[in-house]
Design an enzyme around this catalytic site. Structure first.
Site, short mmCIF file in Angstrom:
data_model
loop_
_atom_site.label_atom_id
_atom_site.label_comp_id
_atom_site.label_asym_id
_atom_site.label_seq_id
_atom_site.Cartn_x
_atom_site.Cartn_y
_atom_site.Cartn_z
N GLY A 14 -1.96 5.71 1.87
CA GLY A 14 -2.00 6.04 3.27
C GLY A 14 -3.25 5.56 3.99
O GLY A 14 -3.88 4.59 3.56
N ARG A 22 -14.93 1.28 -2.90
CA ARG A 22 -14.23 1.73 -1.70
C ARG A 22 -13.59 3.10 -1.90
O ARG A 22 -12.96 3.36 -2.93
CB ARG A 22 -13.14 0.72 -1.33
CG ARG A 22 -12.29 1.14 -0.15
CD ARG A 22 -11.32 0.06 0.23
NE ARG A 22 -10.35 -0.21 -0.81
CZ ARG A 22 -9.23 0.47 -1.00
NH1 ARG A 22 -8.92 1.51 -0.23
NH2 ARG A 22 -8.39 0.15 -1.97
N GLU A 67 -9.45 -7.06 3.91
CA GLU A 67 -10.06 -7.21 2.58
C GLU A 67 -10.89 -8.48 2.44
O GLU A 67 -11.86 -8.53 1.68
CB GLU A 67 -8.97 -7.17 1.50
CG GLU A 67 -9.55 -7.07 0.09
CD GLU A 67 -8.49 -6.88 -0.99
OE1 GLU A 67 -7.32 -6.64 -0.65
OE2 GLU A 67 -8.86 -6.96 -2.17
N HIS A 111 -7.55 -4.22 -8.13
CA HIS A 111 -6.85 -3.68 -6.96
C HIS A 111 -7.45 -4.15 -5.64
O HIS A 111 -6.72 -4.42 -4.69
CB HIS A 111 -6.91 -2.15 -7.05
CG HIS A 111 -6.19 -1.44 -5.95
ND1 HIS A 111 -4.84 -1.62 -5.72
CD2 HIS A 111 -6.61 -0.54 -5.03
CE1 HIS A 111 -4.47 -0.85 -4.70
NE2 HIS A 111 -5.53 -0.20 -4.25
N ASP A 122 -8.21 -17.35 -1.00
CA ASP A 122 -8.28 -18.59 -0.21
C ASP A 122 -9.21 -18.47 1.01
O ASP A 122 -9.99 -19.37 1.29
CB ASP A 122 -6.88 -18.98 0.29
CG ASP A 122 -5.87 -19.05 -0.84
OD1 ASP A 122 -6.18 -19.69 -1.85
OD2 ASP A 122 -4.79 -18.46 -0.71
N ALA A 154 0.85 -1.21 0.00
CA ALA A 154 0.00 0.00 0.00
C ALA A 154 0.87 1.25 0.00
O ALA A 154 1.82 1.35 0.77
CB ALA A 154 -0.92 0.00 1.21
N GLN A 155 0.55 2.16 -0.88
CA GLN A 155 1.38 3.36 -0.99
C GLN A 155 0.74 4.56 -0.31
O GLN A 155 1.31 5.20 0.54
CB GLN A 155 1.62 3.69 -2.47
CG GLN A 155 2.43 2.65 -3.20
CD GLN A 155 2.63 2.99 -4.67
OE1 GLN A 155 2.16 4.02 -5.15
NE2 GLN A 155 3.34 2.15 -5.38
N HIS A 174 -7.89 -0.25 -9.83
CA HIS A 174 -7.16 0.99 -9.56
C HIS A 174 -6.89 1.65 -10.91
O HIS A 174 -6.41 0.99 -11.84
CB HIS A 174 -5.85 0.71 -8.82
CG HIS A 174 -5.26 1.93 -8.21
ND1 HIS A 174 -4.69 2.93 -8.97
CD2 HIS A 174 -5.15 2.34 -6.93
CE1 HIS A 174 -4.26 3.90 -8.17
NE2 HIS A 174 -4.53 3.57 -6.92
N GLU A 228 -6.77 12.41 -1.63
CA GLU A 228 -6.96 11.36 -2.64
C GLU A 228 -8.36 11.50 -3.20
O GLU A 228 -9.18 12.26 -2.67
CB GLU A 228 -6.72 9.96 -2.03
CG GLU A 228 -5.24 9.66 -1.84
CD GLU A 228 -4.95 8.28 -1.32
OE1 GLU A 228 -5.90 7.51 -1.05
OE2 GLU A 228 -3.77 7.95 -1.17
N ARG A 233 -12.90 6.41 -7.62
CA ARG A 233 -11.99 5.52 -8.34
C ARG A 233 -12.66 4.76 -9.48
O ARG A 233 -12.08 4.57 -10.54
CB ARG A 233 -11.44 4.53 -7.32
CG ARG A 233 -10.17 3.93 -7.69
CD ARG A 233 -9.63 3.16 -6.53
NE ARG A 233 -8.72 3.95 -5.74
CZ ARG A 233 -8.06 3.48 -4.69
NH1 ARG A 233 -8.27 2.25 -4.29
NH2 ARG A 233 -7.22 4.23 -4.04
C1 SIN Z 1 -3.16 4.29 -3.64
O1 SIN Z 1 -2.14 4.67 -3.06
O2 SIN Z 1 -3.57 4.81 -4.67
C2 SIN Z 1 -3.92 3.15 -3.06
C3 SIN Z 1 -4.71 3.59 -1.94
C4 SIN Z 1 -5.87 2.68 -1.71
O3 SIN Z 1 -6.04 1.68 -2.39
O4 SIN Z 1 -6.68 3.00 -0.84
#
Ligand code: SIN
Length: 532
Positions: A60, A382, A371, A347, A219, A57-58, A240, A124, A286
């Site tokens: 936050g 989401r 998840e 994603h 799984d 995860a990038q 994504h 975001e 998104r």
């Molecule tokens: C992202 O850094 O774009 C992913 C964040 C997320 O999936 O909530």
């Protein structure tokens, strides 16, 4: 489908623990660290302990800390992104309990970026406020490292790697134990526990192109489904919008935070296009951005679009997005000068094992978190950076519930026997897996319709029929069976929902329909009657 994938006999080793946690991402480790210290916990990782979706995860974690922000605004943004299907009460829990759990993370040593002594907040998509706390562009790794280090230090927590959870063993709808394949020895083991917390992540690997790691093969959902739990909202698969499109790498995320800091999208002619699709442009929810990119790629007959952040200085980009900067540079893309080629990729799955407000599933003593679970928070789509938060808030809730109740349960002495049937596997499993991915990519992607879904159904039915007759001897085979089961459920749910909502877009039913403002649920037994 068989109730248990493989058999066990009286010689299978039995290991006792109070709580078995399947998965070593944020949901698993934070739950473990939040459970009372006198309770013995075992965490199983399918691969190395640091391989998880969390670690990748990038962006936050969303939390309403800024001036002028409030849990109410965060609540409203989550509902807006969820396209009418989020559970409002669950969302209230999420936004109201965010702050305390973030404080716990900071106490555990997680270093988020700070500005003038305060947590730095970025933006975001679909957030009305700057409310994403982050550790540059490797937030997940920073969180994972600290949670794993703390877990390793705790005497009551044991972490075991390369353990593939095969099946939850139940009796009278109660979770009694978990059958596990120790991949190092090739031996099966039974973990007998008072509770099982399934935190095994999603199913991105059902698709040819995904931002998820190799372990994400659904799984946990398949296992819970076989045991009788309900899977909900499985048709809602989030793509994504901006995953790197490069011949050497089609799974590296270009965080939404890059758009949050102003990056713009251009088509292959260099033209801006998001204004044609939504007034929020690059910061629309998104699902809208992903569909817009998909449509623009089709119009321009191109395999990707481009993200342009060249108006920011090289120094700024290197400092704020070091991982993205360096990864792109390795591929010959200098993001301070070059546009970044990107395309949507699977994603996150909004659906999963249905849980209540303490993370309980419909099977007694089985919880689900992260998840793999469907708390109902994300609805049909989401909101960015709500997933790590959900792992924290519900991990804590599960931990509290277990800590309060564990003394009432005593492990019984029984042995577990399940029978093994079927013939040996004949077709190479990798081919079967590739077939599933191809089908899902082609027919169950960003835009769906009845014809494509019916083709997918037929193909997966054939695969399932084949898989059902086999006796499984390797993790790869069992994993493929799980993938096929989950693929089938996603396809069935997508066929059933005859409308478009959030991440589920049907070109043959392009509008939302209030009559469909309800959940699709799947329970074992329903599939069996249909195909095998
Ligand atoms: C992202 O850094 O774009 C992913 C964040 C997320 O999936 O909530």
């Amino acid at each position: 489908m068989k109730r248990y994938l493989v058999g066990v006999n009286e010689n299978t080793e039995i290991i006792e623990t109070d709580v078995l946690i399947i998965g070593s991402g944020i949901a698993g480790t934070y739950t473990a660290l939040s459970i009372s210290k006198n309770i013995k916990i075992t965490i199983l990782a399918k691969e190395a302990i640091d391989v998880s979706n969390t670690a990748l995860a990038q962006g936050g974690i969303a939390v309403s800390l800024g001036d002028g922000d409030s849990p109410t605004f965060h609540h409203n943004d989550t509902l807006f992104a969820g396209a009418g299907l989020s559970d409002e009460d669950m969302v209230w829990l999420l936004v109201n309990e965010a702050k305390d759990n973030i404080k716990n993370l900071c106490d555990l040593g997680v270093q988020f970026d700070m500005t003038e002594g305060m947590l730095d907040l970025t933006k975001e998509a679909a957030h009305s406020q700057r409310r994403i706390i982050h550790a540059k562009d490797f937030t997940g790794k920073e969180v994972c490292d600290k949670l794993l280090t703390s877990s390793i230090e705790k005497e009551n927590i044991t972490l075991l790697e390369n353990m593939f959870a095969i099946d939850i063993i139940t009796e009278n709808n109660t979770c009694k134990a978990t059958l596990v394949l120790d991949q190092k020895t090739g031996k099966k083991k039974i973990f007998k526990s008072k509770y099982v917390v399934c935190a095994s992540g999603g199913f991105g690997q059902l698709y040819e192109i995904t931002s998820n790691p190799i372990i994400a093969t659904g799984d946990g959902m398949a296992m819970a489904y076989r045991a009788g739990a309900t899977l909900q909202d499985m048709e809602f698969v989030q793509f994504h919008p901006t995953v790197l499109f490069h011949k050497k790498d089609k799974s590296f995320l270009i965080s939404e935070a890059v758009r949050g800091e102003g990056a713009i999208l251009r088509n292959s002619f260099g033209e801006l296009f998001m204004h044609k699709y939504d007034k929020l442009k690059e910061l629309a929810p998104r699902d809208i951005v992903a569909r817009s990119i998909f449509s623009e790629m089709k119009k321009t007959q191109s395999d990707c679009v481009y993200l342009d952040i060249t108006f920011k200085s090289r120094e700024y980009l290197k400092e704020r997005f070091p991982k993205i900067f360096n990864t792109c540079l390795n591929y010959g893309i200098d993001i301070s000068k070059d546009y970044i080629p990107v395309a949507p990729a699977e994603h996150y799955c909004m659906g999963g094992i249905k849980t209540d407000l303490t993370g309980k599933t419909e099977i007694d003593r089985l919880y689900a978190c992260g998840e793999v679970a469907c708390t109902g928070i994300h609805g049909a789509n989401r909101l960015a950076s709500n997933s790590l938060l959900e792992g924290l808030v519900f991990g804590k809730r599960i931990a509290n519930d277990i800590s309060m109740n564990h003394l009432r349960i005593h492990l019984d002495q029984e042995t577990y026997l399940t029978s093994e049937t079927g013939e040996n596997y004949s077709k190479p499993v990798s081919e079967v897996e590739k077939g599933i991915k191809r089908t899902m990519n082609k027919h169950v992607g960003i835009v769906r319709d009845k014809v494509g879904l019916m083709i997918a159904k037929k193909e997966i039915d054939k695969t399932l029929k084949l898989l059902c007759s086999y006796k499984y001897t390797s993790m790869a085979q069992m994993q493929t069976a799980n993938m096929a089961i989950i693929a089938k459920i996603v396809i069935n749910s997508a066929l059933e929902r005859k409308e478009s909502r959030g991440a589920h877009f049907r070109s043959d039913y392009p509008s939302s329909d209030n009559a469909w403002k309800k959940h699709i649920i799947n329970k074992r037994g329903e599939l069996d009657n249909e195909t095998f």
